[in-house]
Enzyme design. Sequence first.
Site, mmCIF file in Angstrom:
data_model
loop_
_atom_site.group_PDB
_atom_site.id
_atom_site.type_symbol
_atom_site.label_atom_id
_atom_site.label_comp_id
_atom_site.label_asym_id
_atom_site.label_seq_id
_atom_site.Cartn_x
_atom_site.Cartn_y
_atom_site.Cartn_z
ATOM 1 N N GLY A 12 0.785 -1.232 0.000
ATOM 2 C CA GLY A 12 0.000 0.000 0.000
ATOM 3 C C GLY A 12 0.816 1.281 0.000
ATOM 4 O O GLY A 12 0.343 2.302 0.486
ATOM 5 N N THR A 13 2.021 1.262 -0.611
ATOM 6 C CA THR A 13 2.763 2.535 -0.668
ATOM 7 C C THR A 13 2.060 3.528 -1.585
ATOM 8 O O THR A 13 2.122 4.744 -1.351
ATOM 9 C CB THR A 13 4.226 2.343 -1.122
ATOM 10 O OG1 THR A 13 4.246 1.834 -2.445
ATOM 11 C CG2 THR A 13 4.983 1.416 -0.192
ATOM 12 N N ASN A 14 1.387 3.042 -2.604
ATOM 13 C CA ASN A 14 0.622 3.970 -3.461
ATOM 14 C C ASN A 14 -0.590 4.512 -2.724
ATOM 15 O O ASN A 14 -0.956 5.671 -2.902
ATOM 16 C CB ASN A 14 0.217 3.286 -4.768
ATOM 17 C CG ASN A 14 1.351 3.303 -5.780
ATOM 18 O OD1 ASN A 14 1.686 4.351 -6.329
ATOM 19 N ND2 ASN A 14 1.975 2.150 -5.985
ATOM 20 N N ILE A 93 -7.510 -9.210 -11.646
ATOM 21 C CA ILE A 93 -8.120 -8.596 -12.830
ATOM 22 C C ILE A 93 -9.636 -8.619 -12.650
ATOM 23 O O ILE A 93 -10.221 -9.655 -12.328
ATOM 24 C CB ILE A 93 -7.671 -9.327 -14.116
ATOM 25 C CG1 ILE A 93 -6.173 -9.094 -14.320
ATOM 26 C CG2 ILE A 93 -8.465 -8.828 -15.324
ATOM 27 C CD1 ILE A 93 -5.558 -9.814 -15.488
ATOM 28 N N HIS A 110 0.292 1.063 -13.335
ATOM 29 C CA HIS A 110 1.064 -0.097 -13.803
ATOM 30 C C HIS A 110 2.544 0.291 -13.826
ATOM 31 O O HIS A 110 2.898 1.340 -14.385
ATOM 32 C CB HIS A 110 0.605 -0.537 -15.196
ATOM 33 C CG HIS A 110 1.345 -1.749 -15.659
ATOM 34 N ND1 HIS A 110 1.101 -3.010 -15.140
ATOM 35 C CD2 HIS A 110 2.369 -1.885 -16.524
ATOM 36 C CE1 HIS A 110 1.941 -3.872 -15.688
ATOM 37 N NE2 HIS A 110 2.716 -3.217 -16.526
HETATM 38 C C1 GAR Z 1 3.256 -1.039 -7.463
HETATM 39 O O1 GAR Z 1 4.534 -0.981 -8.034
HETATM 40 C C2 GAR Z 1 2.196 -1.057 -8.553
HETATM 41 O O2 GAR Z 1 2.525 -0.280 -9.647
HETATM 42 C C3 GAR Z 1 2.183 -2.517 -8.914
HETATM 43 O O3 GAR Z 1 2.356 -3.216 -7.704
HETATM 44 C C4 GAR Z 1 3.042 -2.386 -6.761
HETATM 45 C C5 GAR Z 1 2.186 -2.259 -5.534
HETATM 46 O O4 GAR Z 1 2.841 -1.589 -4.501
HETATM 47 N N1 GAR Z 1 0.968 -2.871 -9.599
HETATM 48 C C6 GAR Z 1 0.891 -3.816 -10.521
HETATM 49 O O5 GAR Z 1 1.826 -4.512 -10.867
HETATM 50 C C7 GAR Z 1 -0.496 -3.997 -11.125
HETATM 51 N N2 GAR Z 1 -0.391 -4.702 -12.385
HETATM 52 P P1 GAR Z 1 2.073 -0.930 -3.283
HETATM 53 O O6 GAR Z 1 1.126 -1.977 -2.694
HETATM 54 O O7 GAR Z 1 3.171 -0.580 -2.315
HETATM 55 O O8 GAR Z 1 1.340 0.288 -3.786
#
Ligand code: GAR
Length: 208
Positions: A12-14, A93, A110
């Site tokens: 969940g950093t995003n 998906i 992505h």
């Molecule tokens: C992120 O790098 C995101 O872009 C990627 O997974 C990671 C999740 O990190 N998403 C995908 O690959 C979707 N196809 P997070 O949980 O720390 O945000």
Amino acid sequence: MKNIVVLVSGGGTNLQALIDAEKSGIIRGGKITCVISSKENAYALERAKQNDIPSKVIPRKAYSDSKSYSEAILAALNEEKADLVVLAGFMTILDECVTKAYAYKIINVHPALIPSFCGEGFYGLKVHEAALAYGVKVSGATIHFVNEKADAGAIILQGTVNVEKDDTPEILQRRIMENVEWKLLPEAVSLFCQDRIEISDGKAYVIK
Ligand code: GAR
């Protein structure tokens, strides 16, 4: 104010970048009203809790197929009266019952420059492994709308980083997150919430 529902599966950093952007006023016209996780042990849930954001767990493993899972997600989005759905590291998906009901209202991040290293099977570190194996010299991230095909919806924003000789998938992932994902995802969300993304002939354009 638009209701933003964020779907997560992992660290969940995003999501954190979105929370921080909302707090600092970078996201205008929208508020994160709910976080939904496909995994019960996702650290993203802890981030929601720490910031007093209501959350739900809809475990992917509790459903036999993508259609029944997507129907459960659709019901939750409707219940939350979502105006915008953000897939922030959501590793499932979604079936067309969701993508059609929320056409041009679901945004995904992505971690590559679409149309490279994308589609089914390209997620998380696998994307960066593939980019390094190919030997590309730049990579980055793409913020796009979600449609019926994996990673094929209209592109909203893209940003790049250089790939260095000694990069590991983890190092490249981190560089792309820090320099592109955590900046462009909140920016795209803010643009959406201000009705500043225009669709023309299936393509997305930012209204300046
Ligand atoms: C992120 O790098 C995101 O872009 C990627 O997974 C990671 C999740 O990190 N998403 C995908 O690959 C979707 N196809 P997070 O949980 O720390 O945000």
